[in-house]
Write a protein that holds these residues in place. Structure first.
Motif, PDB file in Angstrom:
ATOM      1  N   LEU A 195      59.894  60.461  25.138  1.00  0.00           N
ATOM      2  CA  LEU A 195      59.105  59.538  25.960  1.00  0.00           C
ATOM      3  C   LEU A 195      58.168  58.696  25.106  1.00  0.00           C
ATOM      4  CD1 LEU A 195      58.155  61.939  28.927  1.00  0.00           C
ATOM      5  CD2 LEU A 195      59.834  60.092  28.991  1.00  0.00           C
ATOM      6  N   SER A 196      57.529  59.326  24.126  1.00  0.00           N
ATOM      7  CA  SER A 196      56.487  58.643  23.351  1.00  0.00           C
ATOM      8  C   SER A 196      57.048  57.746  22.254  1.00  0.00           C
ATOM      9  CB  SER A 196      55.538  59.678  22.726  1.00  0.00           C
ATOM     10  OG  SER A 196      54.972  60.504  23.734  1.00  0.00           O
ATOM     11  N   GLU A 197      58.140  58.192  21.614  1.00  0.00           N
ATOM     12  CA  GLU A 197      58.679  57.449  20.477  1.00  0.00           C
ATOM     13  C   GLU A 197      59.905  56.614  20.840  1.00  0.00           C
ATOM     14  OE1 GLU A 197      57.397  61.295  17.783  1.00  0.00           O
ATOM     15  OE2 GLU A 197      59.437  60.469  17.591  1.00  0.00           O
ATOM     16  N   GLY A 198      60.537  56.969  21.964  1.00  0.00           N
ATOM     17  CA  GLY A 198      61.728  56.254  22.369  1.00  0.00           C
ATOM     18  C   GLY A 198      62.992  56.880  21.803  1.00  0.00           C
ATOM     19  N   ILE A 199      64.138  56.331  22.205  1.00  0.00           N
ATOM     20  CA  ILE A 199      65.445  56.819  21.756  1.00  0.00           C
ATOM     21  C   ILE A 199      66.185  55.649  21.122  1.00  0.00           C
ATOM     22  CG2 ILE A 199      67.651  57.790  22.507  1.00  0.00           C
ATOM     23  CD1 ILE A 199      66.169  59.130  24.817  1.00  0.00           C
ATOM     24  N   VAL A 200      66.455  55.775  19.838  1.00  0.00           N
ATOM     25  CA  VAL A 200      67.161  54.716  19.115  1.00  0.00           C
ATOM     26  C   VAL A 200      68.547  54.528  19.726  1.00  0.00           C
ATOM     27  CG1 VAL A 200      68.087  54.013  16.875  1.00  0.00           C
ATOM     28  CG2 VAL A 200      65.890  55.207  17.010  1.00  0.00           C
ATOM     29  N   ASP A 201      68.951  53.297  19.890  1.00  0.00           N
ATOM     30  CA  ASP A 201      70.235  52.938  20.506  1.00  0.00           C
ATOM     31  C   ASP A 201      70.305  53.299  21.985  1.00  0.00           C
ATOM     32  OD1 ASP A 201      71.889  53.969  17.485  1.00  0.00           O
ATOM     33  OD2 ASP A 201      71.168  51.967  18.055  1.00  0.00           O
ATOM     34  N   GLY A 202      69.163  53.642  22.548  1.00  0.00           N
ATOM     35  CA  GLY A 202      69.124  53.950  23.973  1.00  0.00           C
ATOM     36  C   GLY A 202      68.895  52.699  24.808  1.00  0.00           C
TER      37      GLY A 202
END
Length: 963
Positions: A195-202
């Motif tokens: 949630l805080s850092e995000g998901i790469v390629d998401g």
């Protein structure tokens, strides 16, 4: 399509237990709550207002959890997220999951919270959230994805509703992990990071499906317990944050403050105290392909589960480490579920279901007692471990008041006395000024006039809403009188066309005129149950029986609902497909209030309705307080109904009925918002004190306690066996069990309560008055012979487990029947699931329930909404059924159809009286008592009168004197 929920209309409850008396400490759990709070409230991610993200660390009891959950859930109209972290425990007998509390241990499962209670809470029809997400971080949490004690997917699937998501940290047989030295537990740590850092390629938004796949991969790579997830239809598309790692991500502006005032950590709704719960141990992960389940209100349909894309296999080959301090293995423990006094549910038969608080139905009342068909609420995303124990307590429109008054007057009494406000106006002619102070143990189900099913809201809403017609402000009777309209309807076309002309000078709070289109639009909102769940559906059934209209949010045509025409701003015409003599009474309900289209905030409208009455909202803090102030544009010359005496009107919502009693008796408040009974201690003190009981009124509530005899269960298909039970019943003992002649009610010689046309209090076919409520054993034995069971028979009495007085009444009935050889076993069923147990004829038959204890009243004071659910052969749905006896009588059906179409209320009453005689002759039901309220009024109140239409005091007339 993936969407980010509106933060202003969403709520999150984060529950965590990090320190235990008997189980290993989980210090990381405390940090879990702080980390999730930061993620959910970050304006660049989701931006949930801080007051909408409630942390509940170390809850001392199951009741604290469920009360808080209820209060939070009732505030959500878009998305509800519930999260739990702590130990999970397993019942060795039933395999059920329990959520451990600070004092829980393995040997005392009753000291923990059963997840089943949490699941049921989600089903509460009073919860308006369109999406629900549940997240569990505990050992064995995968069991939450299973259903009931059987643990079968079939049971789980039946609990699913579109748009729900449940994510568990581990499989049903595995423990979760709290790695030593790490800031968070394994599962929640990955969730917070995503949630805080995000998901790469998401994707741009982190929805539940995306989060699940990411967590599964990340945890598997670390050889940690694997999560599980179940989504129902669009549940997996509910997003919890913007993806900070997505190329298009940009810092978002801080959201505007929510129109909802800050919500207290715990909302005092007045749910029944939660029974002790068994502890729950953390669960190890194993993804499940089934859809997440969300409970369906009463008679909602069940559908098959959908598998989330790329769901991992149930048994993952990745080794899962144990929790650093593993909880002791479950030990055998007796399954004890203490009974608790709860709110009764309003009953419905065809429209939407209505609930009633103890001051509502049953004493506040939730399910059985009104003829409105249950409307399925759309329940969607739920994230967290626990879900609202919703007080679905609604008060239906109560009919009929009765009582003796010590004051004598031709319309008013000036001296306070016991029952002085029953049938009279106490201290009429009060002056303008002062602040009227209400206190309540429960908030409104909604202050939106089209969404409420609580009777006290229908009463209170008249401060800020008006209707075409309403009930005349008289201390006796239930006559209708014009309100927004100049006169009552001009009826033509054989009772199928109703025409009204609006008064001149009626305005909204901004000074603009109330028009016929505003009235039409307000009524049309009832056709949008997917957005505005909750209210009664009588008008839909009468104006659009085929359900062709799609509601004002989907039908954007200029015509709108064709059954309502507005030829000019002051004229409105209703065209009914079939005549219905109670149509004007339906228009007198607050559900028929006008709404100004430009001010309609849809699901949020209940937070700040736009006023057409003498008062308008000044502030509202859900679950805490409400303040009304004068509407400067209201004209007294346009309104002969409302006194509008107080300068301000305040409502304080507390967390339990005892605080309500104390606040009233101390003098801090003037009256209770929901008409109910003072608690036993307060009641005893008041009734025995001649100086204080002059401030009490004990009117009839309009409810009748009774027992139904399902004819599908032998030998109740034999009228003589049914009559034997009726004759053998010791009604005096039953009355005592229900609270006695004051708090319990008056002996009921027949089923139809006073206050409804056709009711005859002297009709006593079984000699109840003649025998002073005692049984007629001789007649009972003769009926047993006639039914071919001279030595008696065996049967089962079904009664709700959350109504102690009803349980006592069932025991009194069992004891009386034993005298004539009828062996009756008392079986207590889950009151929360009433309409899904005794409301399902096949379930009643399977369980062998020959006698069912229940309580009923009408939505408005006529025989239509009293009789139709109980005796209409066409009103027997497979679920949510209230025709407990399975009455299928062509004669009764004809009488009912005749009465409903009759425009003359006296002639309709004659038909309802005939129905009452036929019901008594066939002994379909056993009447017990006509219920009463025990109401306290402040000595400072003026213009006090019990309303025969609303059951409690007529709020619109009240004034307050002194300082």
């Amino acid at each position: 399509m993936t969407i980010l929920p509106d933060p202003a209309a969403s709520q999150a409850l984060l529950i965590g237990v990090h320190d235990y008396e008997s189980l290993a400490a989980l210090p990381a759990v405390e940090r879990n709550l702080a980390g999730l709070t930061r993620a959910f409230t970050d304006p660049d991610l989701w931006g949930l207002p801080p007051e909408h993200c409630v942390a509940l660390p170390q809850p001392p009891s199951a009741q604290e959890v469920l009360d808080t959950l209820n209060s939070v859930a009732l505030r959500a109209t878009d998305t509800l997220v519930v999260y739990y972290a702590g130990h999970g425990l397993i019942d060795p007998y039933s395999d059920e999951l329990y959520l451990a509390l600070p004092g829980s241990d393995q040997e005392r499962l009753y000291s923990a919270l059963p997840f089943e209670w949490v699941r049921r809470a989600i089903l509460d029809p009073g919860i308006g959230a369109r999406h629900k997400v549940v997240i569990l971080d505990c050992c064995y949490s995968g069991r939450a994805l299973l259903g009931g004690m059987s643990g079968t997917t079939q049971v789980a699937d039946h609990a699913l509703i579109d748009g729900t998501s449940l994510m568990a940290a581990s499989a049903k047989t595995r423990k979760a992990l709290s790695p030593p030295g790490e800031e968070f537990t394994a599962f929640t740590g990955e969730l917070i990071a995503a949630l805080s850092e995000g998901i790469v390629d998401g994707p741009p938004l982190l929805d539940m499906q995306t989060l699940y796949r990411h967590l599964y991969t990340a945890l598997a790579a670390k050889a940690r317990p694997l999560p599980q997830q179940r989504n129902r239809n669009t549940g997996g598309l509910i997003a919890l944050a913007r993806n900070r790692a997505h190329p298009t991500h940009r810092p978002q502006p801080r959201p505007q403050p929510s129109p909802t005032p800050p919500m207290p950590r715990t909302v005092p709704a007045s749910p029944p105290p939660a029974p002790p719960v068994a502890p729950v141990a953390p669960v190890a992960p194993a993804p499940a392909p089934d859809a997440a389940r969300d409970s369906v209100p009463d008679s909602a349909r069940h559908s098959a589960p959908d598998s989330p894309p790329d769901a991992a296999p149930d048994a993952a080959p990745v080794p899962e480490p144990e929790v650093t301090s593993p909880a002791p293995s479950p030990a055998p423990s007796p399954d004890r579920t203490p009974e608790v006094r709860g709110e009764e549910h309003t009953q419905t038969a065809a429209p939407r279901q209505h609930a009633t608080p103890e001051a509502a139905r049953s004493d506040g009342q939730p399910r059985r007692g009104s003829s409105a068909s249950v409307r399925t609420r759309t329940v969607a995303v739920v994230a967290a471990a626990l879900l609202v124990a919703g007080v679905s307590t609604t008060v239906a429109l109560l009919n009929g008041s009765h009582g003796e008054s010590d004051g004598k007057s031709k319309g008013g009494v000036t001296k306070a006395a016991y029952n002085a406000a029953v049938g009279h106006v106490l201290k009429p002619g009060g002056a303008r000024g002062g602040t009227l102070k209400f206190i309540s143990a429960v908030d409104a189900d909604s202050w939106d006039p089209q969404r409420s099913y609580y009777g006290f809201v229908w009463n209170f809403a008249r401060y800020y809403t008006r209707q075409l017609v309403t009930y005349a402000p008289k201390p006796k009777g239930t006559e209708l009188t014009p309100d927004l309209a100049e006169t009552k309807a001009k009826i033509s076309n054989h009772g199928r066309t109703y025409t009204y002309t609006l008064r001149k000078g009626i305005t909204w709070e901004d000074g603009s005129p109330v028009t016929s289109k505003d009235v039409k639009y307000g009524i049309e909102r009832l056709w949008a149950p997917d957005v505005l769940s909750g209210g009664p559906a009588h008008l839909q059934q009468v104006l659009d029986p085929d359900g062709t209209y799609r509601g004002p949010y989907k039908d954007t045509s200029a015509t709108g609902l064709k059954a309502i025409e507005t030829p000019n701003p002051r004229t409105i015409v209703f065209k009914l497909p079939q005549a219905n003599g109670d149509f004007e009474r339906m228009l007198a309900m607050v559900a028929a209030s006008p709404v100004k289209r430009s001010q309609d905030t849809k699901a949020k409208y209940g937070l700040r309705p736009f006023s057409s009455g003498p008062y308008k909202f000044r502030s509202y803090s859900p679950g805490k307080s409400l303040e009304l102030m004068r509407n400067p544009h209201w004209k007294r010359s346009s309104d002969s109904i409302r006194n509008a005496l107080p300068e301000k009107i305040n409502v304080t919502i507390v967390n339990n009925p005892t605080s309500v009693d104390a606040g009233l008796i101390k003098g801090d408040y003037h009256l209770a918002l929901a008409p109910t009974k003072l608690g036993p201690l307060a009641r005893a003190g008041m009734l025995s004190d001649s100086d204080r009981n002059k401030n009490l009124d004990t009117p009839r509530s309009g409810f009748v306690h009774y027992a139904g005899f399902p004819q599908a269960v032998k030998p109740m298909d034999n009228v003589h066996c049914r009559r034997a039970v009726v004759h053998a019943t010791d009604r005096r003992n039953v009355q005592t069990a229900l609270g006695g002649s004051i708090a319990g009610g008056d002996l009921a010689p027949n089923l139809l309560p006073p206050g409804i046309k056709g009711a005859d209090p002297t009709f006593d076919p079984y000699g109840v008055f003649k025998n002073d409520g005692k049984p007629d054993v001789t007649e009972a034995r003769e009926e047993l012979k006639a039914c071919g069971r001279p030595d008696g028979f065996s049967t089962t009495i079904a009664v709700r487990n959350d109504r102690p007085p009803e349980v006592d009444a069932a025991e009194a009935l069992r004891s009386a029947l034993a005298r004539i050889g009828i062996e009756a076993k008392v079986e207590k069923f889950d009151g929360v699931r009433e309409s899904g147990i005794v409301g399902v004829p096949s379930e009643v038959r399977k369980r062998g329930y020959g006698i069912v204890i229940a309580r009923w009243n009408a939505d408005f004071p006529t025989g239509q909404t009293f009789w139709r659910p109980l005796v209409d052969s066409r009103s027997q749905p497979p679920s949510g059924n209230y025709n407990l006896a399975g009455v299928d009588s062509p004669d009764i059906d004809k009488l009912l159809a005749k009465a409903v179409a009759e425009l003359d209320p006296n002639k309709a009453g004659e038909a309802y009286e005939q129905i009452n005689h036929k019901v008594a002759d066939e002994a379909y039901y056993l009447p017990l008592v006509y219920d009463k309220y025990v109401l306290w009024r402040s000595p400072r109140l003026t213009d006090v009168q019990v309303s025969a239409a609303y059951g409690g005091y007529d709020f619109a007339r009240l004034g307050v004197s002194g300082t």
